[in-house]
Design a protein around this motif. Structure first.
Motif, PDB file in Angstrom:
ATOM      1  N   LYS A  38       7.206  -6.097  -6.186  1.00 43.35           N
ATOM      2  CA  LYS A  38       6.165  -6.800  -3.866  1.00 43.35           C
ATOM      3  C   LYS A  38       7.152  -5.737  -3.921  1.00 43.35           C
ATOM      4  CE  LYS A  38       3.571  -8.950  -7.074  1.00 43.35           C
ATOM      5  NZ  LYS A  38       2.577  -8.706  -6.805  1.00 43.35           N
ATOM      6  N   SER A  39       8.006  -6.040  -3.573  1.00 48.76           N
ATOM      7  CA  SER A  39       9.966  -5.537  -1.908  1.00 48.76           C
ATOM      8  C   SER A  39       9.491  -4.379  -2.342  1.00 48.76           C
ATOM      9  CB  SER A  39      10.470  -7.077  -2.142  1.00 48.76           C
ATOM     10  OG  SER A  39      11.769  -6.773  -3.337  1.00 48.76           O
ATOM     11  N   GLN A  40       9.599  -3.304  -3.349  1.00 42.97           N
ATOM     12  CA  GLN A  40       9.904  -2.110  -3.265  1.00 42.97           C
ATOM     13  C   GLN A  40       8.008  -1.183  -3.415  1.00 42.97           C
ATOM     14  OE1 GLN A  40      13.238  -1.040  -2.730  1.00 42.97           O
ATOM     15  NE2 GLN A  40      14.098  -3.103  -2.486  1.00 42.97           N
ATOM     16  N   PHE A  57      -3.121  -9.443   2.577  1.00 42.52           N
ATOM     17  CA  PHE A  57      -3.061  -8.321   4.256  1.00 42.52           C
ATOM     18  C   PHE A  57      -2.638  -6.798   3.868  1.00 42.52           C
ATOM     19  CE2 PHE A  57      -0.541 -11.441   4.999  1.00 42.52           C
ATOM     20  CZ  PHE A  57       0.571 -11.369   5.274  1.00 42.52           C
ATOM     21  N   THR A  58      -2.300  -6.532   2.099  1.00 40.99           N
ATOM     22  CA  THR A  58      -1.701  -4.951   3.134  1.00 40.99           C
ATOM     23  C   THR A  58      -1.609  -3.629   3.177  1.00 40.99           C
ATOM     24  OG1 THR A  58      -2.324  -4.972   0.444  1.00 40.99           O
ATOM     25  CG2 THR A  58      -0.145  -5.962   0.553  1.00 40.99           C
ATOM     26  N   ALA A  59      -3.253  -3.910   3.301  1.00 41.17           N
ATOM     27  CA  ALA A  59      -3.959  -2.814   3.234  1.00 41.17           C
ATOM     28  C   ALA A  59      -3.593  -2.010   4.378  1.00 41.17           C
ATOM     29  CB  ALA A  59      -5.309  -3.082   3.117  1.00 41.17           C
ATOM     30  N   ASP A  60      -3.577  -0.873   5.832  1.00 37.38           N
ATOM     31  CA  ASP A  60      -3.715  -0.811   6.873  1.00 37.38           C
ATOM     32  C   ASP A  60      -4.167  -0.812   7.728  1.00 37.38           C
ATOM     33  OD1 ASP A  60      -5.312   1.108   7.159  1.00 37.38           O
ATOM     34  OD2 ASP A  60      -4.746   2.412   5.842  1.00 37.38           O
ATOM     35  N   THR A 101       5.605  -3.633   9.807  1.00 33.91           N
ATOM     36  CA  THR A 101       4.130  -3.166   9.694  1.00 33.91           C
ATOM     37  C   THR A 101       3.373  -4.235   8.664  1.00 33.91           C
ATOM     38  OG1 THR A 101       5.086  -1.553   8.356  1.00 33.91           O
ATOM     39  CG2 THR A 101       2.848  -1.440   8.152  1.00 33.91           C
ATOM     40  N   LEU A 102       3.766  -5.108   7.895  1.00 32.33           N
ATOM     41  CA  LEU A 102       3.316  -6.517   7.122  1.00 32.33           C
ATOM     42  C   LEU A 102       2.784  -7.680   7.717  1.00 32.33           C
ATOM     43  CD1 LEU A 102       5.105  -6.630   4.351  1.00 32.33           C
ATOM     44  CD2 LEU A 102       2.526  -6.822   4.045  1.00 32.33           C
ATOM     45  N   LYS A 103       3.869  -7.747   9.227  1.00 32.95           N
ATOM     46  CA  LYS A 103       3.323  -8.639  10.049  1.00 32.95           C
ATOM     47  C   LYS A 103       2.243  -8.386  11.323  1.00 32.95           C
ATOM     48  CE  LYS A 103       8.221 -10.983  11.772  1.00 32.95           C
ATOM     49  NZ  LYS A 103       9.337 -10.705  12.303  1.00 32.95           N
ATOM     50  N   LYS A 104       2.650  -6.767  11.650  1.00 31.21           N
ATOM     51  CA  LYS A 104       1.603  -6.580  12.350  1.00 31.21           C
ATOM     52  C   LYS A 104       0.115  -6.550  11.673  1.00 31.21           C
ATOM     53  CE  LYS A 104       3.071  -2.895  15.023  1.00 31.21           C
ATOM     54  NZ  LYS A 104       2.925  -1.259  14.330  1.00 31.21           N
ATOM     55  N   ALA A 140       0.684  -1.074  -0.391  1.00 34.07           N
ATOM     56  CA  ALA A 140       0.413   0.034   0.226  1.00 34.07           C
ATOM     57  C   ALA A 140       0.862   1.230  -0.168  1.00 34.07           C
ATOM     58  CB  ALA A 140      -0.933  -0.146   1.120  1.00 34.07           C
ATOM     59  N   SER A 141       1.943   1.250   0.088  1.00 36.60           N
ATOM     60  CA  SER A 141       3.019   2.730   0.910  1.00 36.60           C
ATOM     61  C   SER A 141       3.561   3.052  -1.466  1.00 36.60           C
ATOM     62  CB  SER A 141       3.999   1.925   1.897  1.00 36.60           C
ATOM     63  OG  SER A 141       4.630   1.087   1.164  1.00 36.60           O
ATOM     64  N   ALA A 142       3.872   4.576  -0.604  1.00 38.42           N
ATOM     65  CA  ALA A 142       3.925   5.038  -0.993  1.00 38.42           C
ATOM     66  C   ALA A 142       5.231   5.072  -2.744  1.00 38.42           C
ATOM     67  CB  ALA A 142       4.168   6.711  -1.469  1.00 38.42           C
ATOM     68  N   THR A 143       6.168   4.978  -3.590  1.00 34.59           N
ATOM     69  CA  THR A 143       6.944   4.646  -3.923  1.00 34.59           C
ATOM     70  C   THR A 143       7.952   5.061  -3.043  1.00 34.59           C
ATOM     71  OG1 THR A 143       6.635   5.222  -5.781  1.00 34.59           O
ATOM     72  CG2 THR A 143       9.123   5.127  -5.573  1.00 34.59           C
TER      73      THR A 143
END
Ligand code: PMP
Ligand code: GLU
Length: 385
Positions: free
Chosen positions: A234-236, A362-365, A292-295, A44-47
């Motif tokens: 995906k990773s960036q 589960f990429t949403a905040d 963040t992803l773990k949370k 979900a994060s920006a560049t």
């Protein structure tokens, strides 16, 4: 205007189900509905800042690059991959930079697979695109179920090998389950393939998004013939920038470069500079991404527990696979009702050739996921009532 007659290969071709569902969820949201979109295969994060800064200094550049990519990027990818996988043979001449991982996969399959060839794919898997790409290359897909814990079932794979088997696609961490395959199983597969002409296509696009401590990337397992597929989508958090690559022996690298010279040409120039910036940052996800992803994963795990939905515990990527067989006779219809009544969008298992299941990303905040899990909970309770 008169209608054209499409080529026969288009008879079964459909738009990627995951992309189509993501677009539909976004469209419903744009129409004013409250939608919890858990379909997206993207962060979900920006560049990342370091990429924005690096690329901003290159905007005046506008010419074709070598088809296989800027030498500086290929050097950086080769150096990183040599070290990450412990594979000494990887040189810049083995690297072909592409406009996303998809063209890397397609070019690799086109250069390897012909009519009559079989490609083994353990499933559930990202059949969404694997199957059409194998079939466009003229080959046929042979599916083998994963074990119940979503590890590779090497005996089942070995039993499906025939004289026609040309390749096996292995994706770990995996889409759609988020599972990582055990070191034992990938090494067992490497031993089973020793001396054969079968190539392993290691789709390593999620290799930097791992929560497990004991993860062995597939290319480390000792395969004799291998094409590594990877990229920065995906990773960036760069899905829209279209930048990926493949690593293979020089025959395949040259063949895929020739193919791509006619199809896409080079990958977008600014995106190649993004790749260089990512490599300068050690090819790691932006800071805090994994934490963040773990949370977010934790929120979803607890939500699914309280809703009584069976699921696995993903060790990588950002997906969890829901087993809906106890909850619904038709899981795809269940997903439709969930979207219509609760505004939560998932991807039905059909996209991964696993009816009865659904993929949740589960990429949403945290706030969105918390609310979405509440909605799922209420929906399940309502369906039971
Ligand atoms: N492989 C897998 C397993 C994927 O989930 C995706 C997602 N699109 C890709 C490859 C393609 O990545 P890209 O967006 O870089 O083409
Ligand atoms: N691979 C991602 C997904 O499975 C992106 C969508 C696609 O490329 O089909 O959601």
């Amino acid at each position: 205007m008169g209608r054209v007659t499409l080529a026969p290969r288009m008879a079964t071709m459909q738009e990627s189900a995951t992309l189509a569902l993501n677009a539909r969820a976004k469209q419903l949201a744009a129409e004013g509905r409250t939608i919890y979109n858990l379909t997206a295969g993207e962060l979900a994060s920006a560049t990342p800042d370091y990429i924005q800064k690096a690329v901003a200094t290159k905007l005046s550049l506008n010419k074709y690059t070598p088809v296989a990519g800027l030498l500086e990027l290929r050097q950086a990818i080769a150096a990183h991959a040599r070290q990450f996988y412990g594979l000494d043979w990887i040189e810049p001449t083995n690297v072909v930079v592409t406009a996303g991982a998809k063209p890397a996969l397609y070019a690799a399959l086109l250069s390897l697979i012909g009519p009559g060839d079989e490609v083994i794919i353990p499933f559930p898997a990202w059949m969404t695109s694997y199957r059409p790409l194998v079939e466009l290359a003229g080959g046929s897909v042979v599916t083998v179920p994963l074990a119940d814990n979503y590890d590779l079932d090497v005996a089942a794979i070995a039993a499906k090998i025939t004289a026609k088997t040309k390749a096996i696609i292995i994706n770990s961490p995996q889409n759609p389950t988020g599972a990582v395959f055990s070191r034992q199983s990938v090494e067992r597969l490497a031993r089973a393939l020793q001396g054969s002409r079968i190539a392993v296509v290691a789709d390593d696009i999620y290799t930097k998004l791992v929560y497990a401590d004991n993860f062995t990337p597939v290319p480390k397992a000792g395969f004799e013939r291998m094409v590594i597929i990877n990229g920065f989508s995906k990773s960036q958090a760069l899905t829209g920038w279209r930048i990926g690559y493949l690593i293979a022996d020089t025959d395949i690298a040259q063949a895929t470069t020739s193919l791509l010279s006619h199809i896409t040409g080079n990958a977008p120039l600014p995106s190649q500079y993004a790749g260089i910036a990512a490599m300068e940052h050690g090819d790691q996800p932006p800071r805090a991404t994994l934490k963040t992803l773990k949370k977010q994963r934790q929120i979803v795990m607890s939500g699914l527990e309280s809703a009584g939905i069976k699921h696995n515990i993903p060790e990588g990527a950002f997906y969890v696979f829901l087993d809906l067989r106890d909850l619904a006779d038709d899981a795809a219809k269940w997903c439709e009702r969930l979207l219509a009544e609760a505004g939560v969008a998932l991807v039905p298992g059909e996209a991964f050739e696993a009816p009865g299941f659904a993929r949740l990303s589960f990429t949403a905040d945290e706030a969105t996921l918390t609310k979405a899990m509440e909605r799922i909970n209420q929906f399940v309770a309502g369906e039971k009532a």
